[in-house]
Scaffold this motif. Sequence first.
Motif, PDB file in Angstrom:
ATOM      1  N   UNK A   1       0.770  -1.311   0.010  1.00  0.00           N
ATOM      2  CA  UNK A   1       0.029   0.282   0.321  1.00  0.00           C
ATOM      3  C   UNK A   1       1.019   1.341  -0.308  1.00  0.00           C
ATOM      4  N   UNK A   2       1.887   0.913   0.792  1.00  0.00           N
ATOM      5  CA  UNK A   2       3.206   2.453   0.141  1.00  0.00           C
ATOM      6  C   UNK A   2       2.936   3.019  -1.510  1.00  0.00           C
ATOM      7  N   UNK A   3       2.950   3.872  -1.215  1.00  0.00           N
ATOM      8  CA  UNK A   3       2.500   4.872  -2.401  1.00  0.00           C
ATOM      9  C   UNK A   3       4.608   4.911  -2.868  1.00  0.00           C
ATOM     10  N   UNK A   4       4.450   5.719  -4.131  1.00  0.00           N
ATOM     11  CA  UNK A   4       5.185   5.318  -5.341  1.00  0.00           C
ATOM     12  C   UNK A   4       6.645   6.603  -4.576  1.00  0.00           C
ATOM     13  N   UNK A   5       6.077   7.633  -4.224  1.00  0.00           N
ATOM     14  CA  UNK A   5       6.286   8.375  -3.277  1.00  0.00           C
ATOM     15  C   UNK A   5       7.635   8.131  -2.731  1.00  0.00           C
ATOM     16  N   UNK A   6       6.434   7.474  -1.169  1.00  0.00           N
ATOM     17  CA  UNK A   6       7.488   7.279  -0.130  1.00  0.00           C
ATOM     18  C   UNK A   6       7.972   5.045  -0.637  1.00  0.00           C
ATOM     19  N   UNK A   7       8.080   4.813  -1.328  1.00  0.00           N
ATOM     20  CA  UNK A   7       8.634   3.293  -1.965  1.00  0.00           C
ATOM     21  C   UNK A   7       9.836   4.170  -2.459  1.00  0.00           C
ATOM     22  N   UNK A  11      -0.700  17.907  -0.064  1.00  0.00           N
ATOM     23  CA  UNK A  11       0.077  17.068  -1.075  1.00  0.00           C
ATOM     24  C   UNK A  11      -0.712  15.664  -1.552  1.00  0.00           C
ATOM     25  N   UNK A  12      -0.339  15.217  -2.382  1.00  0.00           N
ATOM     26  CA  UNK A  12      -0.803  14.707  -3.022  1.00  0.00           C
ATOM     27  C   UNK A  12      -0.294  13.244  -3.655  1.00  0.00           C
ATOM     28  N   UNK A  13      -0.246  12.445  -4.019  1.00  0.00           N
ATOM     29  CA  UNK A  13       0.807  10.992  -4.074  1.00  0.00           C
ATOM     30  C   UNK A  13      -0.158  10.111  -5.526  1.00  0.00           C
ATOM     31  N   UNK A  35       6.086   9.327   4.718  1.00  0.00           N
ATOM     32  CA  UNK A  35       6.869  10.634   3.822  1.00  0.00           C
ATOM     33  C   UNK A  35       7.979  11.369   5.042  1.00  0.00           C
ATOM     34  N   UNK A  36       6.654  12.487   5.912  1.00  0.00           N
ATOM     35  CA  UNK A  36       7.512  12.954   7.023  1.00  0.00           C
ATOM     36  C   UNK A  36       8.666  12.254   7.776  1.00  0.00           C
TER      37      UNK A  36
END
Length: 776
Positions: A156-162, A525-527, A554-555
């Motif tokens: 479930x982790x977003x692209x940005x966080x991944x 913010x968006x993901x 992300x933070x």
Amino acid sequence: MKKPTFKPYRLPSGGWGSVRSVREILQREGVLASAGIALTRHNKVDGYQCNSCAWVKPATPLPFEFCENGAKAVAWEITAHRCTPEFLAEHTVAEMREWDDYHLEQPGRLTHPMRYDAASDKYVPVSWGHAIEEISRELRAVADKLKGTVFYSSGRLSNEASYLYSLFARLYGNNNLPDSSNMCHETTSVALPASIGQGVGTVDLGDFAHSDCIMFFGQNPGSNSPRMLHPLQEASQRGVPIITYNPLRERGLERFLNPQSPTEMLTGRETRISSQYHQVKNGGDLAALTGICKAVLAMHDERKSAGGDAVLDEAFIAEHTHGFESFADWLRRQDWDELERRSGLHRADMESTATVYAGSNAVIGIYGMGLTQHQAGVETVRLLVNLLLMRGNMGKSGAGICPVRGHSNVQGQRTMGITEKPELFPLDRLGQQFGFEPPREPGYNTVEACEAILKDEVRAFVMIGGNFARAIPDHGQMEPAWRRMRLTVNVITKLNRTALLPGEISYILPVIGRLEIDRTAAGQQVLSMEDTSACVHGNRGVRLPASPHLISEIRLLCELAKLTLDPNPRVRWDDYMRDYAEIRKEVGETLPDSFYDYERRMWEPGGFQRDLPVKRREWRTKSGRAEFVTPTGLDEDMDMPGVGHEVLRLMTLRSNDQFNTTIYGYDDRFRGINNIRKVVLMNRSDIDRMALRVGQAVTLRTVANDGVDRRLPGMIVVAYDIPIGCIGGYYPECNVLMPVWHYAAGSKTPAAKSIPVTVHSEDDTVLEPQMEYATG
């Protein structure tokens, strides 16, 4: 708990049963009145991508672009229930460990960061600053043992966080990035590159409209990806044959009544899905696919010898493939009696499939974990590719290979660098971009991480999302070893069993969910996420966070990285957590071929598709062509003497009321099983032969020669339409029976679809009332 009931479910998938099920969970989670707004933004262009499965987000969505399981996932995330410090102060970890998976998550969303206190055996509140400082200190303390730290993430982790997580791990110094893909579709990630040169499927949503034959192997859309039933219904109504190979007769592959259609709901007019349904044995797909290929080749040979037209696409094979003659010679040597014995099917079944296939021009091959979770899973997936290659069903409209991913962004994670295999990510470019030398030694996948934990070689385990210790095999061996680790970090939104296996230092760090609004100093913010067809979509939260004490993944990653890693002026952690568009700029530089103009393209209707070379018949294999594999044998799993007598093949299953380790309830509507999960589905002939009774409590024991006694007591016998010699039971409860070493060769995906077990009567007690077959 209500009394268990077992009776045939005679209705189609979808329909009013789905409507009632959605209403029940929305009411139970206290969001019946408030969920409507969130659901209207579900899978919409400017909304959020489903947080359940990874099925395609269409360019032109339906008014209600969600299914029963998607609505359950929404209710699970936006629940009105809260798991507060006060709640956790009332219960010890030892006490909560006795609760089942459903009741562990029912207290609701976690509201505060918590640290385990060994003296009281409870989790107590802690500040974010203290948590991040101590975790970073512990990570630095074991940094010299680079493989002693594991960085796990769920799908479930977003692209940005991944992307940031994979960068964090490599700056830290290792490639220990196992993820949920290791447990399900890692087989795909090994098989497809070897056969066609890309690690993802070749089919998009538009292909379903142009296909004239669809074949299913080991995938159940009714429970696992119900929105997939819409293109299947459309195909069936066009007269497209849909051929299914699956041990169980799953209702979603039999009949469907579309809840989105007022006419169908009012009239009860349902659609037949499968035109052929073949109940292959657990582990029999390799033999079944061999039989289909053999029959297609025999038809070709006969027509050619008679001067007729070719059945095979000879021009495609000659121009685009390698290894066909070796494969064809192997097919001709296979014995039909052996194929029938190993598949559990008749020769006529396989020949009927071959006849339909040979008469079709554009064929889609769909598969799931029924193929991937076997010891010979890699060869089996490659054999399905062989079948498609025989008639040129790659790189043309309406045709191709379609692995159906489970987790909503598991494919996007891999794209963003969450992989233990350094060769799968452009590390040279990453190193140049950020001014460091990325580690080149392969990291741990899921099985290797488990093996290292059992040997006490892992000192720190960071888990972002998921329920790792519950999802993995061999619970009896793994759970004690888990508690011997120095540091366990659980970045989760609800309580789960992994968090109740604290290491010496253990944290629960609750974060903002996908449906929730994530605000920074730069605004909302968006993901972004990637679906199973390799299309990338934007994601905009629509609800306020469950607690003001939550922070984003992300933070958390950026704050942790700043304290853990050496300063690097090229890695702008403060910029990343202020404005997520800065992360996407970095992605575009690392992966320019697919992620150019990322910021704009992710909001295109239907998303933007990553570059897929096979669509233009470009094969990035060693030979530069699509590769035919010649299998080494016909058995998908270890030879088990006595199969069909003393030893049975156990396959693990999801119920209709769960998503992986998340249990929404105790009902499995389509299988007619209610208010219970500890059941074993058995053929009536096996029940009678073994002198058991329906409703009797039995113990399952694993057949293995490693000296470990793996057993699961208290399983209730249910008579079910399943092949003789095969049984079924629910995941994750049955994972205790699966050895860590029982995995697919080449991918190390746990072989959960064929575990050798014996069944032992516990006593003469029979659960009343007497049960029926749980099928219609």
